[in-house]
Design an enzyme around this catalytic site. Structure first.
Site, PDB file in Angstrom:
ATOM      1  N   HIS A  27      40.562  42.828 -64.344  1.00 25.47           N
ATOM      2  CA  HIS A  27      39.839  43.823 -63.544  1.00 25.47           C
ATOM      3  C   HIS A  27      39.184  44.837 -64.478  1.00 25.47           C
ATOM      4  O   HIS A  27      39.341  44.763 -65.702  1.00 25.47           O
ATOM      5  CB  HIS A  27      40.818  44.509 -62.576  1.00 25.47           C
ATOM      6  N   ASP A  68      46.258  44.253 -68.070  1.00 22.42           N
ATOM      7  CA  ASP A  68      45.254  43.679 -67.178  1.00 22.42           C
ATOM      8  C   ASP A  68      43.917  43.619 -67.909  1.00 22.42           C
ATOM      9  O   ASP A  68      43.281  44.652 -68.146  1.00 22.42           O
ATOM     10  CB  ASP A  68      45.156  44.545 -65.904  1.00 22.42           C
ATOM     11  N   SER A 107      39.492  40.088 -55.657  1.00 26.26           N
ATOM     12  CA  SER A 107      39.753  41.475 -56.032  1.00 26.26           C
ATOM     13  C   SER A 107      38.707  42.025 -57.006  1.00 26.26           C
ATOM     14  O   SER A 107      38.563  43.242 -57.126  1.00 26.26           O
ATOM     15  CB  SER A 107      41.157  41.618 -56.632  1.00 26.26           C
TER      16      SER A 107
END
Ligand code: NAG
Ligand code: NAG
Ligand code: NAG
Ligand code: NAG
Ligand code: NAG
Length: 487
Positions: free
Chosen positions: A462, A459, A216
């Site tokens: 990312h 998070d 990702s």
């Protein structure tokens, strides 16, 4: 901030203990990195394309450089095989071609310098390799050693001008209050790194194809590129499969294609439980993942990366026999660190690349990028709340990130050398230290609505779009330019 000394003399046992206590929380973190793509399997494009496309920015920073990787770069040191390699490796599996032995000896002599080099307090001017360079450019500028400097021009797109921002990276939408993190660019110590000029990039890529292979974070990178280019052109979705993890975008005006291949482990895998992604994966560490290895031969440029998934519970196979596992309950199976599978996965990935008969492209290894949880583990209140970058002397990577990075560099050197024998060009996009300095670039709690029930509250893995990951495309453009000028 934490500053970990680099421990040189670990025994096998203490390494394993130390590593497992240190990275136990990463199991769960890796799980999240696993789950996010499941929760967001589809690129949730903002539906409306903007009616007015912002005009392309003309000459952003018109600084030319024809330089290439410096001999001071740590990559040249990776002849130096650290003691830890023996610990997570079966000696019989270590591929050391005969000509490497000399380097090993030199490595032992030089090991005292490693610490300084790995902390990147500067090279000592005694590099002994010639990898990574393009063809005969100015080799004195190392793009990857530098600082983030203020750039009032940024960002170059917003969530209203770019439709390729995936929900969990749309930080402004979820109320991120500060914007200073958007106003930095990377400044190599010895030269300039121009900000990507989308028109120039698309012209450069006319008639070419670019593939991303990875997880990702690779997708995060691709979406950043789509957004930077969205100031000039929108691609069409020309995917041949309905699988959202494998997409192809075409820029018809430029006959330029971007494809993405989902392969978080780079090698062939299987699930131990078809229906439960949180259960361990089986990694066939010596088998190609044909979903990408059978596809990339036609590409001009391939950007390959892998990272956080290697911290998940996994079972390791070689020749279809189980050879170890990470965080598995079975006591009969030998427990191995993440670097064990990471090393073998890269080795197999490079073997796959180097076995391609008709591949004429260039492979960029985008190196391991650390996460930035502070004040606790990811699930224990850990967060990334900083609002500006570190200076290069303000931050040192955690041990486990450093081990992953070193492992990757060692395999890269072997793979790159093998590639050269076969006429395959493999080079490095070394984002490790560059991104180590960007604790401020993650979504943190702004990857979802405050009351939304999500698995990872903060998070720190990312990257926000727009955000510091946009700089990866500045590097990409410069690296491609260097390679092409050297051909
Ligand atoms: C874009 O970000 C703004 C805040 O800057 C937010 O109000 C808006 O909802 C976002 N739009 C989209 C389409 O994500
Ligand atoms: C190479 O780059 C360095 C600094 O980046 C510069 O000082 C030097 O003049 C350059 N050499 C050539 C031949 O361009
Ligand atoms: C781009 O993709 C299209 C559709 O798959 C294909 O027809 C075309 O040849 C590709 N172009 C390049 C340069 O690979
Ligand atoms: C880092 O270097 C800068 C100068 O470049 C200096 O002002 C600063 O004090 C240094 N910080 C640390 C933590 O050493
Ligand atoms: C959040 O989701 C988990 C798993 O789906 C569920 O067990 C939990 O009860 C939910 N919590 C709230 C507050 O909705």
């Amino acid at each position: 901030m934490k500053v970990h000394a680099i421990n040189e003399g670990k025994t096998q046992l203490s390494t394993r203990r130390k590593t497992s206590s240190k990275i136990a929380h990463l199991v769960a973190l890796a799980l999240i990195v696993t789950i996010i793509p499941i929760y967001y399997p589809y690129i949730h494009y903002i539906l409306e394309k903007p009616t007015a496309i912002p005009s392309p920015i003309d000459n952003l920073l018109n600084v030319q450089t024809t330089t290439t990787l410096s001999r001071h770069h740590p990559i040249y040191r990776s002849h130096i095989i650290p003691t830890t390699q023996k610990e997570d490796d079966d000696p019989k599996l270590v591929v050391v071609p005969p000509e490497k032995k000399e380097h090993r000896k030199r490595g032992r002599r030089k090991r005292g310098r490693r610490e300084a080099v790995l902390k990147r307090t500067g090279g000592d001017g005694d590099g002994d390799g010639d990898v990574g360079g393009g063809g005969g450019g100015n080799k004195s500028c190392d793009l990857f050693s530098g600082e983030w400097v203020e750039n009032p021009e940024g960002p170059y797109y917003t969530n209203t001008t770019c439709w390729a921002i995936q929900e969990h990276q749309n930080c402004m939408k979820f109320g991120r209050p500060d914007q200073d993190f958007l106003k930095w660019r990377w400044k190599p110590n010895e030269c300039e790194l121009p900000v990507l000029d989308p028109v120039q990039f698309l012209e450069m890529m006319r008639g070419k194809s670019l593939a991303f292979v990875g997880d990702s974070v690779a997708r995060n990178h691709m979406q950043s590129l789509l957004c930077l280019l969205s100031r000039v052109a929108y691609p069409n979705d020309v995917s041949t499969s309905s699988d959202q993890n494998f997409r192809r975008w075409e820029y018809p005006d430029y006959n330029f294609n971007i494809s993405i291949f989902w392969s978080p482990y780079l090698v062939n895998t299987d699930r131990t439980d078809r229906n439960d992604i949180t259960k361990p994966f089986k990694l066939y560490l010596d088998e190609f993942d044909e979903s990408w290895t059978s596809q990339i031969e036609q590409f001009d440029y391939v950007i390959i990366s892998a990272g956080q998934w290697f911290f998940r519970p996994t079972m390791f196979y070689s020749n279809r026999f189980i050879i170890g596992c990470l965080y598995c309950p079975e006591s009969s199976i030998r427990h191995r660190p993440s670097t064990f599978s990471y090393r073998r996965a890269w080795r197999t990935a490079f073997r796959a690349i180097n076995s391609l008969k008709n591949f004429k492209g260039i492979v960029f290894l985008r190196s391991f990028v650390p996460s930035h949880f502070e004040g606790g583990h990811w699930d224990k209140g850990g967060d990334c709340v900083r609002t500006k970058p570190f200076k290069s002397n303000e931050s040192v990577m955690e041990d486990y990130s450093l081990e992953m990075y070193k492992t990757q560099l060692q395999e890269y050197r072997i793979g790159e050398r093998e590639g050269r024998k076969n006429g395959v060009k493999i080079t490095i996009m070394d984002m490790t230290q560059v991104m180590q300095l960007r604790p401020d670039g993650h979504p943190s709690k702004y990857g979802h609505w405050p009351l939304q029930n999500v698995t990872m509250a903060n998070d720190c893995v990312h990257w926000c779009l727009p955000g510091p990951i946009d700089a990866w495309n500045d590097f990409l453009m410069e690296l491609i330019k260097r390679e092409e000028s050297g051909r």
